[in-house]
Design a protein around this motif. Sequence first.
Motif, PDB file in Angstrom:
ATOM      1  N   ILE A  56       0.754  -1.023   0.089  1.00  0.00           N
ATOM      2  CA  ILE A  56       0.052  -0.079   0.022  1.00  0.00           C
ATOM      3  C   ILE A  56       0.748   1.171  -0.129  1.00  0.00           C
ATOM      4  N   ASN A  57       0.619   2.307  -0.983  1.00  0.00           N
ATOM      5  CA  ASN A  57       1.185   3.285  -0.847  1.00  0.00           C
ATOM      6  C   ASN A  57       0.703   4.168   0.467  1.00  0.00           C
ATOM      7  N   GLU A  58       1.666   4.566   1.127  1.00  0.00           N
ATOM      8  CA  GLU A  58       1.342   5.064   2.538  1.00  0.00           C
ATOM      9  C   GLU A  58       0.605   6.430   2.443  1.00  0.00           C
ATOM     10  N   THR A  59       0.572   6.901   1.370  1.00  0.00           N
ATOM     11  CA  THR A  59      -0.182   8.353   1.129  1.00  0.00           C
ATOM     12  C   THR A  59      -1.559   8.103   0.739  1.00  0.00           C
ATOM     13  N   VAL A  60      -2.014   6.916   0.522  1.00  0.00           N
ATOM     14  CA  VAL A  60      -3.296   6.590   0.254  1.00  0.00           C
ATOM     15  C   VAL A  60      -4.240   6.558   1.526  1.00  0.00           C
ATOM     16  N   PRO A  61      -5.449   7.346   1.420  1.00  0.00           N
ATOM     17  CA  PRO A  61      -6.212   7.260   2.822  1.00  0.00           C
ATOM     18  C   PRO A  61      -6.848   5.773   2.770  1.00  0.00           C
ATOM     19  N   ASN A  62      -7.227   5.524   4.084  1.00  0.00           N
ATOM     20  CA  ASN A  62      -7.716   4.184   4.423  1.00  0.00           C
ATOM     21  C   ASN A  62      -9.249   4.037   3.996  1.00  0.00           C
ATOM     22  N   ARG A  63      -9.656   5.026   3.287  1.00  0.00           N
ATOM     23  CA  ARG A  63     -11.261   4.967   2.914  1.00  0.00           C
ATOM     24  C   ARG A  63     -11.052   4.070   1.488  1.00  0.00           C
ATOM     25  N   PHE A  64      -9.864   4.036   0.899  1.00  0.00           N
ATOM     26  CA  PHE A  64      -9.496   3.148  -0.159  1.00  0.00           C
ATOM     27  C   PHE A  64      -9.219   1.909   0.150  1.00  0.00           C
ATOM     28  N   SER A  65      -9.748   0.688  -0.372  1.00  0.00           N
ATOM     29  CA  SER A  65      -9.286  -0.719   0.101  1.00  0.00           C
ATOM     30  C   SER A  65      -9.461  -1.242  -1.267  1.00  0.00           C
ATOM     31  N   PRO A  66      -8.277  -2.405  -1.527  1.00  0.00           N
ATOM     32  CA  PRO A  66      -8.245  -3.137  -2.644  1.00  0.00           C
ATOM     33  C   PRO A  66      -8.951  -4.521  -2.029  1.00  0.00           C
ATOM     34  N   LYS A  67      -9.626  -5.074  -3.078  1.00  0.00           N
ATOM     35  CA  LYS A  67     -10.113  -6.569  -2.703  1.00  0.00           C
ATOM     36  C   LYS A  67      -9.985  -7.405  -3.743  1.00  0.00           C
ATOM     37  N   SER A  68      -9.305  -8.508  -3.605  1.00  0.00           N
ATOM     38  CA  SER A  68      -8.917  -9.411  -4.697  1.00  0.00           C
ATOM     39  C   SER A  68      -9.711 -10.704  -4.467  1.00  0.00           C
ATOM     40  N   PRO A  69     -10.560 -11.169  -5.039  1.00  0.00           N
ATOM     41  CA  PRO A  69     -11.229 -12.360  -4.933  1.00  0.00           C
ATOM     42  C   PRO A  69     -10.417 -13.319  -5.485  1.00  0.00           C
ATOM     43  N   ASP A  70      -9.736 -13.258  -6.544  1.00  0.00           N
ATOM     44  CA  ASP A  70      -8.836 -14.006  -7.080  1.00  0.00           C
ATOM     45  C   ASP A  70      -7.650 -13.549  -7.918  1.00  0.00           C
ATOM     46  N   LYS A  71      -6.882 -14.392  -8.521  1.00  0.00           N
ATOM     47  CA  LYS A  71      -5.563 -13.727  -9.200  1.00  0.00           C
ATOM     48  C   LYS A  71      -6.144 -12.892 -10.244  1.00  0.00           C
ATOM     49  N   ALA A  72      -7.033 -12.958 -10.905  1.00  0.00           N
ATOM     50  CA  ALA A  72      -7.660 -12.323 -12.161  1.00  0.00           C
ATOM     51  C   ALA A  72      -8.300 -11.080 -11.779  1.00  0.00           C
ATOM     52  N   HIS A  73      -8.626 -10.559 -10.605  1.00  0.00           N
ATOM     53  CA  HIS A  73      -9.376  -9.716 -10.156  1.00  0.00           C
ATOM     54  C   HIS A  73      -8.974  -8.746  -9.002  1.00  0.00           C
ATOM     55  N   LEU A  74      -8.850  -7.385  -9.303  1.00  0.00           N
ATOM     56  CA  LEU A  74      -8.676  -6.421  -8.210  1.00  0.00           C
ATOM     57  C   LEU A  74      -9.452  -5.389  -8.116  1.00  0.00           C
ATOM     58  N   ASN A  75     -10.386  -5.358  -7.263  1.00  0.00           N
ATOM     59  CA  ASN A  75     -11.517  -4.269  -7.404  1.00  0.00           C
ATOM     60  C   ASN A  75     -11.109  -3.126  -6.354  1.00  0.00           C
ATOM     61  N   LEU A  76     -11.392  -2.195  -6.614  1.00  0.00           N
ATOM     62  CA  LEU A  76     -10.922  -0.737  -5.511  1.00  0.00           C
ATOM     63  C   LEU A  76     -12.382  -0.447  -5.071  1.00  0.00           C
ATOM     64  N   HIS A  77     -12.601  -0.381  -3.545  1.00  0.00           N
ATOM     65  CA  HIS A  77     -13.602   0.194  -2.931  1.00  0.00           C
ATOM     66  C   HIS A  77     -13.256   1.518  -2.140  1.00  0.00           C
ATOM     67  N   ILE A  78     -14.028   2.416  -2.345  1.00  0.00           N
ATOM     68  CA  ILE A  78     -13.918   3.861  -1.816  1.00  0.00           C
ATOM     69  C   ILE A  78     -15.025   3.927  -0.933  1.00  0.00           C
ATOM     70  N   ASN A  79     -14.490   4.321   0.169  1.00  0.00           N
ATOM     71  CA  ASN A  79     -15.749   4.900   1.276  1.00  0.00           C
ATOM     72  C   ASN A  79     -15.834   6.194   1.521  1.00  0.00           C
ATOM     73  N   SER A  80     -16.939   6.658   1.644  1.00  0.00           N
ATOM     74  CA  SER A  80     -16.964   8.286   2.182  1.00  0.00           C
ATOM     75  C   SER A  80     -16.384   9.300   1.061  1.00  0.00           C
ATOM     76  N   LEU A  81     -16.603   8.911  -0.054  1.00  0.00           N
ATOM     77  CA  LEU A  81     -16.119   9.829  -1.254  1.00  0.00           C
ATOM     78  C   LEU A  81     -16.065  11.314  -0.950  1.00  0.00           C
ATOM     79  N   GLU A  82     -14.807  11.955  -1.366  1.00  0.00           N
ATOM     80  CA  GLU A  82     -14.715  13.299  -1.278  1.00  0.00           C
ATOM     81  C   GLU A  82     -14.542  13.904  -2.673  1.00  0.00           C
ATOM     82  N   LEU A  83     -14.556  15.186  -2.647  1.00  0.00           N
ATOM     83  CA  LEU A  83     -14.278  16.052  -3.948  1.00  0.00           C
ATOM     84  C   LEU A  83     -12.915  15.722  -4.762  1.00  0.00           C
ATOM     85  N   GLY A  84     -11.868  15.422  -3.501  1.00  0.00           N
ATOM     86  CA  GLY A  84     -10.421  15.470  -4.156  1.00  0.00           C
ATOM     87  C   GLY A  84     -10.097  14.005  -4.604  1.00  0.00           C
TER      88      GLY A  84
END
Lengths: 113, 110
Positions: A56-84
């Motif tokens: 994880i890049n340490e500058t990424v807010p913890n509102r962002f989280s990657p989820k990988s159900p298997d080798k072929a997928h890497l989804n990006l979840h973002i909570n509490s979205l902000e304008l930035g």
Amino acid sequence: DTAVSQTPKYLVTQMGNDKSIKCEQNLGHDTMYWYKQDSKKFLKIMFSYNNKELIINETVPNRFSPKSPDKAHLNLHINSLELGDSAVYFCASSHLGQVHEAFFGQGTRLTVV
Amino acid sequence: QQPVQSPQAVILREGEDAVINCSSSKALYSVHWYRQKHGEAPVFLMILLKGGEQKGHEKISASFNEKKQQSSLYLTASQLSYSGTYFCGTEGGDTDKLIFGTGTRLQVFP
């Protein structure tokens, strides 16, 4: 057949919402990445993930989280979205190791209003 | 640490040459070069490994000076299709992370 595909291509949402961006690759790669490209066109790495390790890049807010159900997928979840958070998000994949090219998805343009 | 590219922008006429530089503050294992056209994803051009390797792709070539932690991309006899933003991508010896440089916007006019 698309090598690295992301969905959706465009995402417009309100501040405070939670959203996900999906990424799938059919190249048999074992490493996947998420990059954020801001209005100045800088490509900043957010995460890199292989079977064994999430970096994880340490500058990424913890509102962002990657989820990988298997080798072929890497989804990006973002909570509490902000304008930035408005930016283009790219998924990419490559073989494990330092000598392999990265293949990019077409990008997801996220606009937070 | 993000590699720094110079210049930030280049304007060329068809047939002219250009050099784009990429400089890192960290020791490098390899350098990648990518081109991104407007509204599209970055596309791989070439990889250079340490050891002074030089590579070529059409009329685009690159060099890698490991000691100086620098790489340069050479565009010869530029074509309209060369327009786009060029990124170097670097990998250090202790990580598999591909870190991209600040980007160089290249515009080629007829």
